[in-house]
Scaffold this motif. Structure first.
Motif, PDB file in Angstrom:
ATOM      1  N   ASN A 162       0.826  -1.211   0.000  1.00 18.57           N
ATOM      2  CA  ASN A 162       0.000   0.000   0.000  1.00 18.57           C
ATOM      3  C   ASN A 162       0.864   1.267   0.000  1.00 18.57           C
ATOM      4  OD1 ASN A 162      -2.602   1.136  -0.161  1.00 18.57           O
ATOM      5  ND2 ASN A 162      -2.581   1.612   2.026  1.00 18.57           N
ATOM      6  N   GLY A 163       2.012   1.196  -0.675  1.00 24.27           N
ATOM      7  CA  GLY A 163       2.883   2.343  -0.826  1.00 24.27           C
ATOM      8  C   GLY A 163       3.885   2.538   0.289  1.00 24.27           C
ATOM      9  N   LYS A 164       3.940   1.604   1.220  1.00 21.51           N
ATOM     10  CA  LYS A 164       4.856   1.765   2.362  1.00 21.51           C
ATOM     11  C   LYS A 164       6.297   1.390   2.006  1.00 21.51           C
ATOM     12  CE  LYS A 164       1.472   1.205   6.077  1.00 21.51           C
ATOM     13  NZ  LYS A 164       0.243   0.997   5.325  1.00 21.51           N
ATOM     14  N   LYS A 165       6.486   0.398   1.145  1.00 23.85           N
ATOM     15  CA  LYS A 165       7.837  -0.016   0.748  1.00 23.85           C
ATOM     16  C   LYS A 165       8.286   0.827  -0.440  1.00 23.85           C
ATOM     17  CE  LYS A 165       7.646  -4.722   2.515  1.00 23.85           C
ATOM     18  NZ  LYS A 165       7.755  -6.166   2.210  1.00 23.85           N
ATOM     19  N   LYS A 166       9.068   1.857  -0.134  1.00 24.95           N
ATOM     20  CA  LYS A 166       9.521   2.796  -1.151  1.00 24.95           C
ATOM     21  C   LYS A 166      10.681   2.196  -1.950  1.00 24.95           C
ATOM     22  CE  LYS A 166       6.816   5.856   0.884  1.00 24.95           C
ATOM     23  NZ  LYS A 166       5.523   6.227   0.324  1.00 24.95           N
ATOM     24  N   CYS A 167      10.834   2.667  -3.159  1.00 29.53           N
ATOM     25  CA  CYS A 167      11.942   2.200  -3.991  1.00 29.53           C
ATOM     26  C   CYS A 167      12.391   3.342  -4.887  1.00 29.53           C
ATOM     27  CB  CYS A 167      11.504   1.010  -4.842  1.00 29.53           C
ATOM     28  SG  CYS A 167      12.810   0.378  -5.911  1.00 29.53           S
ATOM     29  N   LYS A 168      13.719   3.536  -4.983  1.00 32.55           N
ATOM     30  CA  LYS A 168      14.294   4.566  -5.838  1.00 32.55           C
ATOM     31  C   LYS A 168      15.434   3.965  -6.655  1.00 32.55           C
ATOM     32  CE  LYS A 168      13.268   8.339  -2.625  1.00 32.55           C
ATOM     33  NZ  LYS A 168      13.825   9.470  -1.841  1.00 32.55           N
ATOM     34  N   ASP A 169      15.722   4.603  -7.784  1.00 25.98           N
ATOM     35  CA  ASP A 169      16.854   4.139  -8.573  1.00 25.98           C
ATOM     36  C   ASP A 169      18.143   4.766  -8.060  1.00 25.98           C
ATOM     37  OD1 ASP A 169      16.964   6.747  -9.520  1.00 25.98           O
ATOM     38  OD2 ASP A 169      16.671   6.229 -11.622  1.00 25.98           O
ATOM     39  N   GLY A 170      19.249   4.540  -8.759  1.00 29.47           N
ATOM     40  CA  GLY A 170      20.550   5.018  -8.315  1.00 29.47           C
ATOM     41  C   GLY A 170      20.678   6.530  -8.256  1.00 29.47           C
ATOM     42  N   TYR A 171      19.768   7.241  -8.916  1.00 23.98           N
ATOM     43  CA  TYR A 171      19.798   8.702  -8.899  1.00 23.98           C
ATOM     44  C   TYR A 171      18.725   9.302  -7.995  1.00 23.98           C
ATOM     45  CZ  TYR A 171      22.914   8.218 -12.885  1.00 23.98           C
ATOM     46  OH  TYR A 171      23.965   7.879 -13.709  1.00 23.98           O
ATOM     47  N   GLY A 172      18.016   8.421  -7.259  1.00 24.40           N
ATOM     48  CA  GLY A 172      17.010   8.907  -6.325  1.00 24.40           C
ATOM     49  C   GLY A 172      15.618   9.083  -6.893  1.00 24.40           C
ATOM     50  N   THR A 173      15.391   8.628  -8.119  1.00 25.06           N
ATOM     51  CA  THR A 173      14.051   8.726  -8.719  1.00 25.06           C
ATOM     52  C   THR A 173      13.172   7.611  -8.172  1.00 25.06           C
ATOM     53  OG1 THR A 173      15.042   9.595 -10.745  1.00 25.06           O
ATOM     54  CG2 THR A 173      12.766   8.817 -10.887  1.00 25.06           C
ATOM     55  N   SER A 174      12.004   7.946  -7.676  1.00 26.22           N
ATOM     56  CA  SER A 174      11.134   6.954  -7.052  1.00 26.22           C
ATOM     57  C   SER A 174      10.212   6.292  -8.066  1.00 26.22           C
ATOM     58  CB  SER A 174      10.280   7.600  -5.955  1.00 26.22           C
ATOM     59  OG  SER A 174       9.335   8.478  -6.536  1.00 26.22           O
ATOM     60  N   ILE A 175       9.858   5.036  -7.787  1.00 26.73           N
ATOM     61  CA  ILE A 175       8.898   4.361  -8.666  1.00 26.73           C
ATOM     62  C   ILE A 175       7.526   5.019  -8.541  1.00 26.73           C
ATOM     63  CG2 ILE A 175      10.115   2.161  -8.725  1.00 26.73           C
ATOM     64  CD1 ILE A 175       8.129   1.092  -6.691  1.00 26.73           C
ATOM     65  N   LYS A 176       7.252   5.649  -7.404  1.00 20.28           N
ATOM     66  CA  LYS A 176       5.988   6.388  -7.262  1.00 20.28           C
ATOM     67  C   LYS A 176       5.889   7.492  -8.302  1.00 20.28           C
ATOM     68  CE  LYS A 176       3.383   9.423  -4.159  1.00 20.28           C
ATOM     69  NZ  LYS A 176       3.324  10.063  -2.819  1.00 20.28           N
ATOM     70  N   SER A 177       7.004   8.182  -8.551  1.00 20.40           N
ATOM     71  CA  SER A 177       6.982   9.275  -9.530  1.00 20.40           C
ATOM     72  C   SER A 177       6.685   8.758 -10.933  1.00 20.40           C
ATOM     73  CB  SER A 177       8.305  10.044  -9.508  1.00 20.40           C
ATOM     74  OG  SER A 177       9.372   9.262 -10.020  1.00 20.40           O
ATOM     75  N   TYR A 178       7.210   7.576 -11.279  1.00 22.12           N
ATOM     76  CA  TYR A 178       6.925   6.985 -12.587  1.00 22.12           C
ATOM     77  C   TYR A 178       5.485   6.483 -12.653  1.00 22.12           C
ATOM     78  CZ  TYR A 178      11.405   7.117 -15.053  1.00 22.12           C
ATOM     79  OH  TYR A 178      12.512   7.521 -15.752  1.00 22.12           O
ATOM     80  N   LEU A 179       5.011   5.911 -11.554  1.00 21.18           N
ATOM     81  CA  LEU A 179       3.632   5.438 -11.491  1.00 21.18           C
ATOM     82  C   LEU A 179       2.665   6.580 -11.773  1.00 21.18           C
ATOM     83  CD1 LEU A 179       1.911   2.878 -10.701  1.00 21.18           C
ATOM     84  CD2 LEU A 179       1.840   3.847  -8.395  1.00 21.18           C
TER      85      LEU A 179
END
Length: 199
Positions: A162-179
């Motif tokens: 439910n969005g609690k497990k955050k994930c970012k790439d090597g440059y700090g871009t979050s998968i939430k931002s892509y979603l």
């Protein structure tokens, strides 16, 4: 005669049918959805962007590399869509230099990745599409874009928590931002494929 002459002046002299719109036998105006193949657009004067699949590809390409086919970033990811070597090998691409110098190969690789991720995430798409998670409305294209950034496993964990497990790439871009950024594009015509390869 005058009325007939004036009214005929407003009738088109040529058939308005073209490759994008056409009139069916039932006199319905129909729209041809854009193809996933870039070769179908050679010679077109208007680019197919917006919320169609070609727009999805171009938007991700701009976000990943500003649309540069020859770009290699500081982490070694390559091309317009920033592929890693392991992903290329998985899809049957064994020569990084050839990949960097072939826009056609890069476009095929991107479509292959979308097809593969769609296969891996079919259940997630079915379960979460239409829901709002962590303030973002979930769509199929958003899920596929987030998987492109962080992998299928990361977007699965993010949604299932439910969005609690955050994930970012090597440059700090979050998968939430892509979603969020890539939500609402038309990707439903892309067929899921577990064994797709690029030739």
């Amino acid at each position: 005669m005058i009325i007939g002459f004036i009214s005929s002046a407003f009738k088109p002299n040529e058939n308005l049918n073209n490759k994008r719109f056409y009139v069916s036998e039932k006199e319905e105006l129909l729209y041809q959805f854009p193809s996933e193949k870039p070769s179908d657009y050679i010679g077109q004067t208007l680019p197919f962007i917006g919320k169609h699949f070609i727009g999805f590809k171009e938007a991700i390409g701009i976000r990943e590399s500003q649309g540069q086919y020859h770009l290699v970033n500081s982490l070694g990811y390559m091309g317009k869509y920033q592929f890693g070597t392991s992903a290329l090998r998985f899809f049957g691409i064994k020569n990084n230099t050839l990949f960097l110098n072939s826009p056609e190969l890069q476009e095929k690789a991107f479509v292959a990745l979308i097809k593969f991720n769609k296969f891996k995430l079919q259940d997630v798409i079915e379960e979460f599409r239409g829901q709002t998670i962590d303030g973002v409305r979930v769509t199929e294209s958003g899920i596929l874009a987030a998987a492109h950034l962080g992998g299928a496993g990361s977007i699965r964990k993010y949604l299932e928590s439910n969005g609690k497990k955050k994930c970012k790439d090597g440059y700090g871009t979050s998968i939430k931002s892509y979603l969020k950024q890539f939500g609402g594009y038309e990707t439903h015509n892309i067929k899921a494929d577990s064994s797709v390869k690029v030739h």
